[in-house]
Motif scaffolding. Structure first.
Motif, short mmCIF file in Angstrom:
data_model
loop_
_atom_site.label_atom_id
_atom_site.label_comp_id
_atom_site.label_asym_id
_atom_site.label_seq_id
_atom_site.Cartn_x
_atom_site.Cartn_y
_atom_site.Cartn_z
N VAL A 145 -21.23 31.31 -40.41
CA VAL A 145 -21.09 30.24 -39.42
C VAL A 145 -22.02 29.08 -39.75
O VAL A 145 -21.64 27.90 -39.63
N THR A 146 -23.22 29.38 -40.18
CA THR A 146 -24.17 28.32 -40.53
C THR A 146 -23.64 27.45 -41.65
O THR A 146 -23.83 26.22 -41.66
N THR A 179 -15.43 29.25 -33.22
CA THR A 179 -15.78 30.43 -34.02
C THR A 179 -15.88 31.65 -33.13
O THR A 179 -16.67 31.67 -32.17
N PRO A 180 -15.10 32.68 -33.42
CA PRO A 180 -15.13 33.88 -32.56
C PRO A 180 -16.36 34.73 -32.84
O PRO A 180 -16.98 34.64 -33.90
N ASP A 181 -16.70 35.59 -31.89
CA ASP A 181 -17.77 36.55 -32.09
C ASP A 181 -17.22 37.75 -32.87
O ASP A 181 -16.03 38.05 -32.84
N GLY A 182 -18.12 38.45 -33.58
CA GLY A 182 -17.73 39.66 -34.32
C GLY A 182 -17.16 39.33 -35.68
O GLY A 182 -16.56 38.27 -35.89
N LEU A 202 -14.36 36.67 -37.00
CA LEU A 202 -14.79 35.63 -37.93
C LEU A 202 -13.95 35.65 -39.20
O LEU A 202 -13.54 34.60 -39.72
N PHE A 203 -13.69 36.85 -39.68
CA PHE A 203 -12.84 36.95 -40.87
C PHE A 203 -11.45 36.40 -40.59
O PHE A 203 -10.83 35.77 -41.45
N SER A 260 -17.60 44.29 -46.96
CA SER A 260 -16.76 44.44 -45.77
C SER A 260 -15.60 43.46 -45.80
O SER A 260 -14.56 43.71 -45.18
N ALA A 261 -15.75 42.35 -46.54
CA ALA A 261 -14.66 41.40 -46.68
C ALA A 261 -13.49 42.03 -47.42
O ALA A 261 -12.32 41.74 -47.13
#
Length: 1596
Positions: free
Chosen positions: A567-568, A587-590, A594-595, A673-674
């Protein structure tokens, strides 16, 4: 700095003995400069030798002098001040223009041979070349002389060692590409009024001359071994009235990657001559030399340096560096002052200060910054001078997932920080151990438990392991590292991972061995806030706004560092506050949310090129077997990537931040994790399916390998940057492809149907990656198997036999030819196709490729043979065998107590010992550094490094007699344990700190107390120690097998199954120590702890011998029918079967599990079956992390595997091998038929034109009938033969049917009787008419009339053991008789003696060529050590070998040594006095002069392992120690100085082809055709021994 020396005589005052006295003048004749080696300066302390080689028209001194004044000899006068530890030499050779036409003209090869000889033999002082690194400085043609010498030296065992010490070369204006001025110069010399002659070496300098091309082709393979500086001229050189530049830059440089090129402001002559020490050219050259010396010098003495140790360890481990790339990447994401909370935690503080070994397990959810924390901890430990080693597991990267690679990396890093461990591993490497193939458990035992555990030191080691959850087997990793609790050294282990249940369970189990502290990572919000604040510092907004942004990111990250980081990165791209707020709001949480948002960026791409680029990058980031660089991808996708202006920025834009470029320029995913998200999400706009993606990567890899210009690129060392990945990873992608894909199949067929496999193999050989062939073979086999299964459900699209055959070829190529290809990768084109079986694809497709220089015919080389090589055990009977990684030891009883040591790489004899008494046991220790031999009275221990006797000890006594060992084995501490026939157990310490004598262990050991009444145990039928010598298994003929603990002495288990009363009892331990495998009526496996028993089902034959592989995966049995069976240990199922020749006395596995040695009474076979290679490769790929190979389905379907991966036909055909060849009789050229006899009495003729064999006389199987002597008539229409132990002589008329070419034979004469004086026929010889046959026996000879058999003449022979007859070359009415003392001329009419010429054989032995093994002809030839006690009176003529040069006679002699061994030597005699003119008896008035052999240069004599013949041009044809067929010019009479030889290697004989006697039967024909007996037939080999023009001339 020492400035320029002024001219003056004082500078040469110390060299008046080597240079001209008086004032030096430019006009002084420089030919007075000495030839050969001349030492200019020797320093007090020497670390390097610098050797100067002058150029065309130069000399050893004045070539290096400005104005040709010796006062300016800079290598002597100036250089020692610059390089004070360098010894400086110069080499002179006759490259003068002024030699007259009558003088000999030399070639560059002649100069190179002279240089090699001088380097090896030219010094008689304590300081000699080869003791320290050598640096060459060569001017002009001198550079070519050096290149030729460097190539020749690597091809000759005699010079290989000294050439290997040559580390660098400085070329000064060397014409690497030749020069157009060479022809002009030779024309000037031809027209010279002074009688100058054109020079061969000048001709060779011409551009595109064969010499230049051959030099460049061969030197290319050896250049990577050198540091290379190439200086080139920039000024023109005066040539009469004009000035020209002799060499331009493209001519003077080679373009190699390891070559540094630099211009000099000088012309061609002055690039090697300087005006003073401030001359810029001098400064540049000395700077290069100083740089070289700094990198190659070694300390004085023979001690090894840490750098040498580390190089050995790197080779042994198969690893070169620490994972610094992973560490650097982790550090780039950390911000100052972050992660202090972890460092300040009590758990971390207690861990770092712990007084003992301990494990700290730190865990957190994905994306929490664990890798960044671990990098920070590593950096902290290193900066505080703590001894830290580390490893980062990486999911999806082959080399960063296995526990084995972790252990290799930790071991290497530990050697950098712990000298004791470095020295221990270096010693392990020197012993020949190769541990890179071991699985994880074996590697832990070998390196850490075996070498590190016992080191006592106050040093504390720290291991940091990140990403345990990304390893292939986290449970195994925890189990291994928990073993540090048993070490003397303290090791503190820090492990980072996710808190997965299986990992938690593994640590709970580990707590029973080592203290384990669990630490959930503390709240990291402060660390995230620091990171965010630093990243958005440049945001164009106020501090309060930035603080609020940071706070919101921290709160919404929920401790997920990855989320905050991604996010940054979006926020810092904003330029206004409202943009920042929109980013945060949207931008969503989690992470998943985010992905999803990141995926939306990819989905919303509008440009098709951007979408294509995104797919390319994501595909490679997800599925590449190791991360690739931007440069590599740009080479594969030139259109897609090279048009992008800012690729790094574009990657971030089009890939939605899923893909990043790490600091090393490699394309990777942002987090593992991506990968999981990308695989499961349905939101992606294109497929990222694993099978489709791997298909894309496979096709791209094969496209690079199918580039038609690739061979040229490799040969010029301009290797594509993507080639290393493509060549080593394509098979791994194949393994992940959809087997039914037609695209995959088409790509494979394109690759394997074209010329591309040879180029690929050449590159693998050049880059030291030939082992990849085994990997590809396994993957290709698996693909074919899966494809076939799919074809059962659909109609097959193509015949897969092409791929099946290649899979077998690739597996066998490494074993058969790997050592040759590693030396000379170009052999894959020149020789390997012809030497491969005719059914192999490499033979079918490439035997006649344009680069091929060898063809082979005449024998049934149809399939790959599992027998890799064969060695002879000597004249006696072999009894015992032992093997280590480097050596194989074999005992023989003649002479009594003989041990022969063989090298296991080239199977050359290394050493022999003669103990004088019978040997009972022979065994290497586990590292291979010690060899123990238990003989009748003593036990001997040798160090294998120098083969020096370490010590010997008297054997324990039983009454008046020494006890005999039934079993002897090394324990973990390198002490010997023995069980004697009296069931006593002894121990012999070998460390010099203890008393070295046999000591009996507890007498209660092996004392059976529960023996039924009336049962007599006696001596055990078999007894064996387990791997660590803590248990003993013992079996008796009439008593059940039992297991005993050594300490304390107690029986722990008894096999309840009753013993066998028939057959053989033989047992071995499984290496794990958990099971015993044996033969007792049946082949069985027993687990004493669980008391489980299992037998092999099905036919086992009648086995008597058994051996388990070192890794325990397979075991082998031998039976009375000479069959060898290989079983899967886990399933107890048969997986392979092959046939041997004769009973196997002993069987032994190699430490690397891929081969085994079968010892027969007279020889030892080295077997390398494909199933062992496949098992080893599967083990290497999976390690122990994936469990047992037997359980992974690899062998689960035996029948299917055997049909696709293992050729039973190939191995079983070995049983049908024909009896050995006993005699060969060819014609003089290739077109004439070849006759050969076999050991069973059969006689065959091979038609070389129609390539058909016709059996003339049938043999008798099972009954040796030796046809030892054959003779063709001059017209090849009659063939005579005789029996070895008899006097039967038969002559057959040979005719060829003109219609179908059938060869038939009819007996025209047969002598069955035994005339007086014939106890053995020794030779048959037709006269030139074919009407007379000479039959020579041991006491007399006769001339018979053919066909009626009438005796025309008879002559009694002297008592000479061996002598030979030969037709006179120019006078048909005469025949020559050669003994060890004389040559006698006889007439055919009446066998009348005409004259005798004395010969000098007895005191002029040239060279021991090989050792005979008596009547048992098995194993390759070996070099015999010259024995000064040889009885020269026993020398006899063994054979007159073919010599097609009428001026030379080649003789092979036979000598009996003091050990009753036969040694064979060769001699070359001038024939002038023997042949021309014919001297009649009446014309002899004085005693003829003794004929002496020609002088043979020592370096040639030492290179010859077996002389074969002499070609018409005077070249000797011979086999060297490595079975290369070589030629070398011989000195021709009357002027025949022993010049340094120019040895040319042409092609080689595979080791498994030859036997000692077979080598003595090798022949060479007039047209260069080479004949070699192979497995009962004759191989006809046609290479480049003579030119095609000469061959065609003989043919016509």
């Amino acid at each position: 700095m020492w400035k320029r020396l002024k001219p003056g005589r004082s500078g040469l005052s110390d060299t008046q003995d080597t240079t001209a006295s008086g004032p030096s003048r430019a006009g002084q004749d420089q030919r007075a400069d000495p030839l050969g080696l001349l030492v200019l300066h020797t320093p007090p302390e020497r670390t390097v030798d610098i050797l100067f080689i002058h150029g065309l028209g130069g000399t050893s001194l004045r070539s290096w002098c400005h104005d040709r004044l010796l006062e300016n000899l800079w290598p002597k006068l100036w250089l020692p001040h610059e390089l004070p530890t360098a010894r400086i030499l110069t080499f002179g050779y006759n490259a003068h223009f002024s030699s007259r036409k009558a003088q000999a003209s030399y070639t560059i090869g002649d100069f190179a041979s002279d240089l090699l000889f001088r380097m090896r033999y030219g010094e008689n002082t304590p300081e000699r070349l080869g003791q320290v690194p050598i640096v060459i400085v060569a001017h002009s043609m001198g550079g070519l002389v050096f290149k030729k010498a460097f190539i020749q030296g690597h091809l000759n065992d005699e010079f290989r060692e000294i050439i290997s010490m040559t580390k660098a070369v400085v070329f000064l204006a060397t014409p690497h590409q030749g020069t157009d001025l060479a022809g002009t110069l030779n024309k000037l010399l031809s027209g010279s009024v002074f009688g100058h002659a054109p020079k061969d070496y000048v001709t060779e300098l011409a551009r595109r001359s064969p010499t230049i091309d051959e030099l460049n082709e061969a030197f290319r393979n050896h250049a990577p071994k050198l540091q290379i500086f190439s200086f080139y001229e920039t000024l023109t050189t005066a040539m009469g009235p004009i000035s020209v530049k002799i060499l331009d830059k493209p001519t003077a440089v080679m373009g190699y990657p390891n070559e540094t090129t630099t211009p000099l402001n000088a012309n061609h002559h002055d690039v090697c001559k300087f005006t003073g020490t401030d001359d810029p050219n001098y400064v540049a050259v000395v700077g290069a030399l100083r740089s070289i010396i700094d990198s190659v010098t070694l300390p004085a003495g023979d001690r090894t340096t840490p750098e040498e140790d580390l190089r050995l360890i790197q080779d042994c481990l198969g690893i070169a560096t620490a994972p610094e790339e992973d560490l650097a990447f982790g550090l780039t994401t950390r911000k100052q002052e972050t992660y202090r909370g972890f460092m300040e935690s009590d758990q971390f503080g207690n861990w770092i200060r712990s007084a003992s070994s301990q494990i700290l397990w730190a865990h957190a959810p994905p994306g929490s910054g664990k890798s960044t924390i671990s990098s920070f901890v590593i950096e902290h430990l290193l900066e505080t001078n703590r001894h830290c080693s580390y490893f980062f597991f990486k999911h999806g990267q082959r080399k960063k997932q296995s526990a084995r690679n972790m252990l290799q990396s930790l071991a290497y890093q530990t050697t950098l920080r712990l000298p004791e461990f470095r020295q221990a591993l270096a010693q392990l490497a020197r012993s020949g151990a190769q541990v890179s193939h071991l699985d994880s458990t074996a590697l832990w035992k070998k390196l850490f438990f075996g070498c590190l555990a016992d080191i006592k030191t106050d040093i504390v080691m720290y291991w940091v392991i990140d990403g345990l959850d990304e390893s292939e087997s986290s449970k195994l990793v925890v189990e291994l590292v928990s073993g540090v609790a048993d070490f003397n050294i303290h090791i503190r282990v820090l492990i980072f991972s996710r808190p997965l249940p299986d990992i938690h369970q593994a640590f709970q189990l580990a707590k029973g061995r080592v203290p384990v502290v669990e630490l959930p990572l503390p709240d990291n919000r402060d660390d995230i806030k620091l990171m965010v604040a630093e990243e958005i510092e440049g945001l164009p907004a106020g501090d309060s706004f930035k603080a609020s942004v940071a706070d919101e990111i921290v709160v919404r990250s929920q401790g997920n560092f990855l989320w905050a980081s991604l996010v940054t990165k979006q926020v810092v791209k904003c330029r206004r506050e409202d943009q920042v707020m929109r980013v945060l709001d949207s931008t969503p949480d989690g992470m998943d949310q985010l992905f999803d948002r990141m995926m939306d960026i990819i989905t919303n791409l509008e440009d098709d090129d951007d979408k294509a680029l995104a797919k390319i990058l994501l595909t490679w980031a997800m599925y590449a077997k190791s991360p690739v660089t931007i440069e590599e991808l740009s080479e594969v996708y030139p259109i897609e990537l090279n048009s992008v202006l800012d690729l790094s920025h574009t990657i971030s834009q089009v890939c939605g931040q899923f893909v990043i470029v790490n600091p090393q320029g490699r394309v990777t995913l942002v987090h593992h994790s991506a990968r999981e998200y990308l695989k499961r999400t349905k939101r992606r706009p294109f497929s990222l399916n694993s099978e489709c993606a791997n298909e894309e990567l496979l096709v791209k890899c094969l496209a690079v390998l199918c580039n038609k210009g690739l061979r040229q690129s490799i040969n010029t060392l301009k290797v594509p940057v993507f080639l290393p990945y493509a060549s080593t990873s394509w098979a791994a992608h194949l393994d992940s492809c959809e087997p039914g894909s037609d695209c995959v199949l088409a790509a494979l067929f394109k690759f394997f149907n074209g010329p591309f496999p040879l180029v690929w193999i050449q590159y693998l050989a050049m880059s030291g990656r030939l082992s990849e062939l085994l990997t590809v073979s396994a993957k290709l086999t698996a693909y074919v198997r899966k494809r076939k299964k799919g074809d059962l459900e659909r109609s097959p699209s193509r015949d897969l036999s092409l791929l099946e055959t290649w899979a077998v070829d690739l597996m066998r190529l490494t074993a058969k030819f790997g050592r040759y290809l590693s030396e000379e990768p170009g052999l894959i084109y020149k020789c390997i196709p012809a030497l491969s079986p005719t059914s192999s694809m490499i033979h079918q497709k490439f035997e006649k490729n344009s680069a091929a220089m060898l063809s082979v015919s005449g024998f049934s080389n149809e399939v790959w043979d599992d027998c890799l090589a064969r060695v002879s055990s000597g004249v006696g009977r072999s009894s015992y065998l032992a093997a280590s990684p480097l050596f194989m030891a074999v005992t023989s009883d003649t002479p009594k107590g003989t041990i022969t040591i063989w090298d296991t790489k080239v199977f050359a004899e290394v050493k022999s010992f003669h103990l004088g008494e019978r040997i009972w046991a022979l065994v290497f220790n586990k590292s291979g550094s010690l060899l123990a031999c238990h003989s009748v009275s003593r036990t001997f221990v040798w160090e294998t490094r120098g083969w020096l006797l370490d010590f010997s000890a008297s054997n324990p006594q039983h009454g008046r007699h020494p006890e005999r060992a039934l079993e002897i084995k090394w324990d973990e501490d390198d002490a010997l344990l023995m069980v004697s026939e009296q069931r006593r157990v002894y121990k012999l310490p070998t460390r010099h700190t203890e008393e070295q004598r046999w000591k009996q262990l507890d007498p209660a050991l092996l004392e059976e107390s529960d023996v039924p009444e009336g049962t007599w145990l006696g001596t055990p039928s078999c007894v064996t120690f387990n791997a660590d010598c803590t248990q003993i298994a013992v079996i008796y003929r009439s008593f059940p097998m039992s297991i005993w603990n050594v300490d304390p002495p107690e029986m722990t288990a008894r096999l309840k199954k009753p013993p066998s009363y028939t057959g053989t009892d033989h047992i071995v331990w499984h290496p794990s120590g958990a099971e015993v495998i044996g033969i007792s009526g049946q082949v069985f496996k027993w687990c004493p702890v669980e008391d489980t028993y299992e037998e092999v089902q099905g036919e086992t034959g009648n086995p008597y011998g058994i051996m388990c592989s070192p890794n325990g995966r397979v075991f082998i049995t031998t039976d009375v029918k000479d069959l060898i069976r290989i079983y899967n240990t886990s399933s107890m199922s048969l997986i392979y079967k092959l046939s041997s020749e004769g009973r196997i006395e002993r069987i032994h596995f190699s430490p690397d599990n891929v081969r085994f040695y079968g010892l027969h009474a007279s020889h030892c076979n080295i077997w390398e079956p494909s199933c062992l290679l496949r098992f080893a490769e599967a083990t290497s790929e999976q390690g122990s992390d994936a469990g047992s190979i037997a359980d992974d389905g690899f062998w689960s379907n035996t029948e299917d595997n055997l049909s696709t991966s293992i050729s039973f036909q190939a191995s079983e055909s070995h049983a049908d091998r024909k009896p050995a060849v006993t005699a060969i009789e060819p014609g003089h050229t290739f077109r004439q038929p070849i006759a050969h006899a076999n050991k069973n009495g059969s006689l065959s003729i091979y038609d070389t034109i129609r390539k058909r064999t016709f059996e003339i006389t049938a043999g008798k199987n099972g009954f040796p009938i030796l046809l030892e002597h054959l003779a063709w008539s001059q017209k090849h229409d009659q063939l005579a033969y005789s029996l070895f132990y008899g006097v039967t002589v038969t002559v057959k008329s040979i005719s060829t049917n003109g219609t179908d070419g059938t060869i038939s034979a009819e007996t025209v004469y047969n002598m069955d009787a035994s005339p007086e004086g014939y106890d053995q026929v020794r030779q048959l010889l037709f006269d030139t008419t074919g009407t007379r046959l000479l039959v020579s026996g041991s006491k007399k000879c006769q001339v018979l009339s053919i066909p009626d058999g009438a005796v025309l003449a008879e002559h009694c022979l002297p008592e000479t053991w061996k002598a030979k007859w030969q037709l006179h070359p120019s006078a048909a009415e005469y025949i020559m008789y050669l003994t060890s003392e004389s040559m006698t001329l006889f007439s055919w009419d009446g066998l009348e003696q005409k004259y005798t010429i004395p010969l000098r054989l007895s005191d002029t032995l040239i060279k021991a060529v090989y050792v005979n093994d008596g009547d048992n002809d098995h194993g390759p030839a070996t070099t015999a050590i010259h024995d000064p006690t040889t009885d020269t009176s026993s020398i006899s003529v063994d054979a007159i070998l073919e010599s097609y040069n009428p001026r030379l006679l080649l003789v092979r002699t036979e000598t009996t040594t003091q050990f009753n061994r036969l040694r064979y030597d060769f001699m070359v005699f001038p024939t002038e006095q023997m042949h021309d003119p014919i001297i009649t008896a009446s014309s002899v008035t004085t005693e003829p002069a003794t004929v002496k052999p020609l002088p043979i240069h020592p370096s040639l004599a030492s290179a010859v392992a077996h002389a074969v013949g002499i070609l018409n041009d005077g070249r000797l044809v011979f086999l060297d120690k490595r079975l290369w067929v070589c030629t070398s010019p011989l000195p021709l009479p009357p002027d025949c100085p022993a010049a340094a030889p120019d040895i040319t290697r042409h092609f080689f004989l595979p080791h498994d082809w030859v036997t000692p006697k077979g080598l003595r039967l090798c022949r060479v024909l007039r047209d260069g055709t080479f004949l070699c007996p192979v497995k009962g037939e004759v191989a006809i080999m046609r290479g480049d021994l003579v030119s095609e023009t000469v061959r065609n001339w003989y043919r016509d």
